[in-house]
Write a protein that holds these residues in place. Structure first.
Motif, PDB file in Angstrom:
ATOM      1  N   HIS A 194       0.867  -1.150  -0.171  1.00 47.66           N
ATOM      2  CA  HIS A 194       0.140  -0.013  -0.061  1.00 47.66           C
ATOM      3  C   HIS A 194       0.975   1.193   0.065  1.00 47.66           C
ATOM      4  O   HIS A 194       1.998   1.193   0.040  1.00 47.66           O
ATOM      5  CB  HIS A 194      -1.037  -0.015   1.259  1.00 47.66           C
ATOM      6  CG  HIS A 194      -0.345  -0.164   2.436  1.00 47.66           C
ATOM      7  ND1 HIS A 194      -1.056  -0.100   3.760  1.00 47.66           N
ATOM      8  CD2 HIS A 194       0.933  -0.333   2.990  1.00 47.66           C
ATOM      9  CE1 HIS A 194      -0.346  -0.489   4.742  1.00 47.66           C
ATOM     10  NE2 HIS A 194       0.744  -0.541   4.095  1.00 47.66           N
ATOM     11  N   SER A 196       0.809   3.670   2.124  1.00 47.65           N
ATOM     12  CA  SER A 196       0.903   3.982   3.469  1.00 47.65           C
ATOM     13  C   SER A 196       2.307   4.412   4.090  1.00 47.65           C
ATOM     14  O   SER A 196       2.273   5.272   4.936  1.00 47.65           O
ATOM     15  CB  SER A 196      -0.142   3.298   4.672  1.00 47.65           C
ATOM     16  OG  SER A 196      -1.330   3.244   4.051  1.00 47.65           O
ATOM     17  N   GLN A 199       3.318   7.783   4.431  1.00 53.09           N
ATOM     18  CA  GLN A 199       3.102   8.522   5.804  1.00 53.09           C
ATOM     19  C   GLN A 199       4.089   8.653   6.722  1.00 53.09           C
ATOM     20  O   GLN A 199       4.477   9.568   7.120  1.00 53.09           O
ATOM     21  CB  GLN A 199       1.700   7.762   6.427  1.00 53.09           C
ATOM     22  CG  GLN A 199       0.312   7.769   5.751  1.00 53.09           C
ATOM     23  CD  GLN A 199      -0.661   7.021   6.631  1.00 53.09           C
ATOM     24  OE1 GLN A 199      -0.423   7.436   7.814  1.00 53.09           O
ATOM     25  NE2 GLN A 199      -1.462   6.690   5.938  1.00 53.09           N
ATOM     26  N   ARG A 220       0.363  -6.660  -4.723  1.00 51.27           N
ATOM     27  CA  ARG A 220      -0.200  -7.778  -3.908  1.00 51.27           C
ATOM     28  C   ARG A 220      -0.226  -9.072  -4.713  1.00 51.27           C
ATOM     29  O   ARG A 220      -0.539  -8.835  -5.735  1.00 51.27           O
ATOM     30  CB  ARG A 220      -1.690  -7.274  -3.260  1.00 51.27           C
ATOM     31  CG  ARG A 220      -1.406  -6.249  -2.263  1.00 51.27           C
ATOM     32  CD  ARG A 220      -2.797  -5.944  -1.523  1.00 51.27           C
ATOM     33  NE  ARG A 220      -2.738  -4.635  -0.939  1.00 51.27           N
ATOM     34  CZ  ARG A 220      -3.753  -4.158  -0.283  1.00 51.27           C
ATOM     35  NH1 ARG A 220      -4.924  -4.684  -0.589  1.00 51.27           N
ATOM     36  NH2 ARG A 220      -3.522  -2.945   0.027  1.00 51.27           N
ATOM     37  N   GLN A 234      -2.602   3.475  -5.855  1.00 51.86           N
ATOM     38  CA  GLN A 234      -3.404   4.039  -4.700  1.00 51.86           C
ATOM     39  C   GLN A 234      -2.921   5.414  -4.664  1.00 51.86           C
ATOM     40  O   GLN A 234      -1.934   5.938  -4.950  1.00 51.86           O
ATOM     41  CB  GLN A 234      -2.983   3.509  -3.361  1.00 51.86           C
ATOM     42  CG  GLN A 234      -3.626   2.194  -3.125  1.00 51.86           C
ATOM     43  CD  GLN A 234      -3.344   1.583  -1.797  1.00 51.86           C
ATOM     44  OE1 GLN A 234      -2.373   1.995  -1.132  1.00 51.86           O
ATOM     45  NE2 GLN A 234      -4.261   0.651  -1.436  1.00 51.86           N
ATOM     46  N   GLU A 236      -2.615   7.955  -1.388  1.00 48.65           N
ATOM     47  CA  GLU A 236      -2.677   8.164  -0.446  1.00 48.65           C
ATOM     48  C   GLU A 236      -2.570   9.492   0.283  1.00 48.65           C
ATOM     49  O   GLU A 236      -2.195  10.478  -0.487  1.00 48.65           O
ATOM     50  CB  GLU A 236      -1.364   7.717   0.282  1.00 48.65           C
ATOM     51  CG  GLU A 236      -1.261   7.491   1.791  1.00 48.65           C
ATOM     52  CD  GLU A 236      -1.883   5.965   2.349  1.00 48.65           C
ATOM     53  OE1 GLU A 236      -1.917   5.117   1.338  1.00 48.65           O
ATOM     54  OE2 GLU A 236      -1.793   5.811   3.393  1.00 48.65           O
ATOM     55  N   PHE A 274      -8.125  -0.501  10.576  1.00 51.16           N
ATOM     56  CA  PHE A 274      -6.706  -0.555  10.220  1.00 51.16           C
ATOM     57  C   PHE A 274      -5.787  -0.321  11.348  1.00 51.16           C
ATOM     58  O   PHE A 274      -6.312   0.642  12.228  1.00 51.16           O
ATOM     59  CB  PHE A 274      -6.672   0.621   9.123  1.00 51.16           C
ATOM     60  CG  PHE A 274      -7.249   0.542   7.728  1.00 51.16           C
ATOM     61  CD1 PHE A 274      -7.019  -0.395   6.862  1.00 51.16           C
ATOM     62  CD2 PHE A 274      -8.624   1.262   7.807  1.00 51.16           C
ATOM     63  CE1 PHE A 274      -7.556  -0.525   5.504  1.00 51.16           C
ATOM     64  CE2 PHE A 274      -9.239   0.973   6.433  1.00 51.16           C
ATOM     65  CZ  PHE A 274      -8.966   0.129   5.361  1.00 51.16           C
ATOM     66  N   PHE A 276      -3.190   1.429  11.626  1.00 47.62           N
ATOM     67  CA  PHE A 276      -2.577   2.822  11.709  1.00 47.62           C
ATOM     68  C   PHE A 276      -3.645   3.834  11.849  1.00 47.62           C
ATOM     69  O   PHE A 276      -3.159   4.914  11.829  1.00 47.62           O
ATOM     70  CB  PHE A 276      -1.780   2.791  10.561  1.00 47.62           C
ATOM     71  CG  PHE A 276      -2.154   2.366   9.301  1.00 47.62           C
ATOM     72  CD1 PHE A 276      -2.128   0.976   8.824  1.00 47.62           C
ATOM     73  CD2 PHE A 276      -2.521   3.288   8.517  1.00 47.62           C
ATOM     74  CE1 PHE A 276      -2.726   0.725   7.793  1.00 47.62           C
ATOM     75  CE2 PHE A 276      -3.293   2.761   7.133  1.00 47.62           C
ATOM     76  CZ  PHE A 276      -3.240   1.587   6.778  1.00 47.62           C
ATOM     77  N   THR A 277      -4.810   3.553  11.829  1.00 49.52           N
ATOM     78  CA  THR A 277      -5.974   4.648  12.034  1.00 49.52           C
ATOM     79  C   THR A 277      -6.619   4.188  13.237  1.00 49.52           C
ATOM     80  O   THR A 277      -7.069   2.979  13.410  1.00 49.52           O
ATOM     81  CB  THR A 277      -6.511   4.847  10.764  1.00 49.52           C
ATOM     82  OG1 THR A 277      -7.005   3.687  10.120  1.00 49.52           O
ATOM     83  CG2 THR A 277      -5.898   5.930   9.630  1.00 49.52           C
ATOM     84  N   CYS A 316      -9.605   4.720   5.416  1.00 50.76           N
ATOM     85  CA  CYS A 316      -9.459   6.052   5.850  1.00 50.76           C
ATOM     86  C   CYS A 316      -9.535   6.150   7.240  1.00 50.76           C
ATOM     87  O   CYS A 316     -10.078   5.044   8.092  1.00 50.76           O
ATOM     88  CB  CYS A 316     -10.444   7.206   5.361  1.00 50.76           C
ATOM     89  SG  CYS A 316     -12.004   7.023   6.166  1.00 50.76           S
ATOM     90  N   GLY A 317      -9.335   7.349   8.038  1.00 45.91           N
ATOM     91  CA  GLY A 317      -9.481   6.987   9.502  1.00 45.91           C
ATOM     92  C   GLY A 317      -8.481   8.291  10.040  1.00 45.91           C
ATOM     93  O   GLY A 317      -7.651   9.115   9.299  1.00 45.91           O
ATOM     94  N   ALA A 338      -5.895  10.199   7.644  1.00 46.78           N
ATOM     95  CA  ALA A 338      -5.096   9.787   6.454  1.00 46.78           C
ATOM     96  C   ALA A 338      -6.197   8.725   5.613  1.00 46.78           C
ATOM     97  O   ALA A 338      -7.539   8.603   6.350  1.00 46.78           O
ATOM     98  CB  ALA A 338      -4.068   8.791   7.029  1.00 46.78           C
ATOM     99  N   GLY A 340      -6.597   6.235   1.804  1.00 46.72           N
ATOM    100  CA  GLY A 340      -6.087   5.844   0.743  1.00 46.72           C
ATOM    101  C   GLY A 340      -7.178   5.052  -0.281  1.00 46.72           C
ATOM    102  O   GLY A 340      -7.799   4.409   0.316  1.00 46.72           O
TER     103      GLY A 340
HETATM  104  N1  PHE Z   1      -3.504   1.538   3.248  1.00 39.97           N
HETATM  105  C1  PHE Z   1      -4.890   1.129   3.572  1.00 39.97           C
HETATM  106  C2  PHE Z   1      -5.215  -0.164   2.138  1.00 39.97           C
HETATM  107  O1  PHE Z   1      -4.240  -0.203   1.504  1.00 39.97           O
HETATM  108  C3  PHE Z   1      -5.801   2.142   3.072  1.00 39.97           C
HETATM  109  C4  PHE Z   1      -5.662   3.228   4.081  1.00 39.97           C
HETATM  110  C5  PHE Z   1      -4.885   4.418   3.862  1.00 39.97           C
HETATM  111  C6  PHE Z   1      -6.674   3.286   5.277  1.00 39.97           C
HETATM  112  C7  PHE Z   1      -5.009   5.232   4.831  1.00 39.97           C
HETATM  113  C8  PHE Z   1      -6.576   4.103   6.066  1.00 39.97           C
HETATM  114  C9  PHE Z   1      -5.738   5.249   5.929  1.00 39.97           C
HETATM  115  O2  PHE Z   1      -6.175  -0.768   2.148  1.00 39.97           O
END
Ligand code: PHE
Length: 375
Positions: A194, A196, A199, A220, A234, A236, A274, A276-277, A316-317, A338, A340
């Motif tokens: 991803h 992310s 970030q 992936r 993506q 981000e 997620f 990270f959020t 998101c989050g 954030a 994505g």
């Molecule tokens: N990185 C997550 C994904 O690939 C998407 C995401 C980005 C979620 C930023 C929250 C914040 O699914």
């Protein structure tokens, strides 16, 4: 320069090939050869004359061969006589060959002249790939709001792709079935799954506040089918500032949706997880084709949202304070959001394409539809 018609005269043959001709005969042979050379007008007749007057069977070559039959004291004079004649002929050939080559080259260049200023048929103008067009367009929307574009590498450290984003060591997303790790595993490198990790890079590298978007490729170990590509894109987004709330996230996503799909389009969030959020959500886009009107309306089904009214767009989050803290940020003062989203999906919806594979298979008839930035 032009040449007269081919008037190569008949060669005067020496009467007896075993006898060295006298001076007058040699002169006659020489004159005949020079005349024949002068009469040539292209490389073919020149080659013919050369064979006739200097080839192994030519009178002067034969005469040269006959010198050995003379008494020894006559050989030197005869050799000189014939040798001079032969070298005059050779010089005349060289000179004529130079002239003929020059004329033939000039004629060839003239015949092959190309007018490079003429228009050429059938060359369609090139165009950016539709996914590139969409990536640039999405990034532009944020640049217009004062955000910056940040990029990160596609070959990423496992730590940035997972650990720094608060993935536990045994989080299922790390498993080999999803993640393309780089051999050897001990290198702890992978193809980012991803965008992310950008970030983390942005938070470690930049001064606060941070407002960045990061478009790019992700990888992936997915199926290759109508709705999945193992390499996709993506966008981000990350905002970290004092007093950031969920309301800012909502407003930003709506702004993006409206800039891309029209003023009457909005987004909705559904609770999700997620690492990270926290809290986290999935983002859906109000269907820009039916605006939700196909829901419960079997007479007017919608292909784009499959009559669900909403299209899954991304995640998101609110940035998990653990992530901020790991980047040395004071979580009492700063907070962030954030998001994505899948860019390929966005293009597919926008273009009304039914199969993601069309975007990567390189059929110019498909690609040509997007020339001129029609997205
Ligand atoms: N990185 C997550 C994904 O690939 C998407 C995401 C980005 C979620 C930023 C929250 C914040 O699914």
């Amino acid at each position: 320069m032009s040449f007269p018609e081919n008037t190569v005269p008949d060669v005067v043959m020496a009467p007896d090939t075993s006898v060295v001709p006298d001076a007058a005969t040699v002169q006659t042979l020489l004159d005949a050869a020079l005349q024949a050379i002068a009469a040539t007008n292209d490389s073919a007749t020149l080659a013919a004359a050369k064979y006739q007057h200097t080839g192994d069977k030519s009178p002067l070559a034969m005469a040269n061969g006959a010198i050995g039959n003379l008494p020894p004291d006559e050989r030197r004079a005869a050799g000189q006589l014939i040798g001079q004649a032969r070298s005059q002929i050779a010089a005349a050939f060289t000179e004529r060959a130079t002239q003929i080559t020059a004329v033939e080259l000039a004629a060839k260049l003239h015949a092959e002249t190309v007018d490079v200023t003429l228009p050429t048929p059938g060359h369609r103008p090139g165009a950016l790939h539709p996914i590139t067009q969409m990536l640039e367009r999405m990034a532009d929307i944020f640049v217009a709001m004062g955000w910056e574009v940040a990029e990160g590498p596609e070959l990423e450290a496992e730590w940035l792709n997972f650990d720094a984003l608060n993935f536990t060591p045994y989080h299922p997303a790390r498993f080999m079935s999803d993640t393309l790790f780089i051999d050897p595993l001990s290198s702890h490198k992978l193809l980012r799954t991803h965008t992310s990790p950008v970030q983390i890079r942005a938070l470690l590298e930049r001064e606060l506040p941070v407002y960045v978007v990061s478009p790019g490729k992700v990888f992936r170990a997915d199926e290759y089918d109508a709705t999945h590509l193992p390499v996709f894109h993506q966008l981000e987004g990350l905002a970290v500032d004092k007093g950031i709330t969920m309301a800012h996230l909502r407003g930003t996503l709506d702004q993006l949706a409206q800039a891309l799909f029209g003023a009457d389009i909005r987004t909705r969030m559904r609770p999700h997880y997620f690492p990270f959020t926290e809290p986290s959500g999935e983002v859906d886009l109000l269907c820009f084709v039916c605006h939700g009107e196909s829901v419960g309306n079997p007479e007017h089904p919608c292909r784009t949202c499959r009559s669900e009214g909403w299209i899954e767009w991304g995640g998101c989050g609110i940035v998990n304070p653990k992530v901020l803290a790991a980047c040395g940020i004071d979580t009492e003062q700063y907070s962030g959001f954030a998001f994505g989203m899948g860019v390929d999906r966005t293009v597919m919806f926008k273009a009304g394409a039914g199969d993601l594979r069309e975007f990567v298979e390189g059929d110019v008839r498909f690609d040509a539809q997007f020339a001129g930035g029609v997205l």
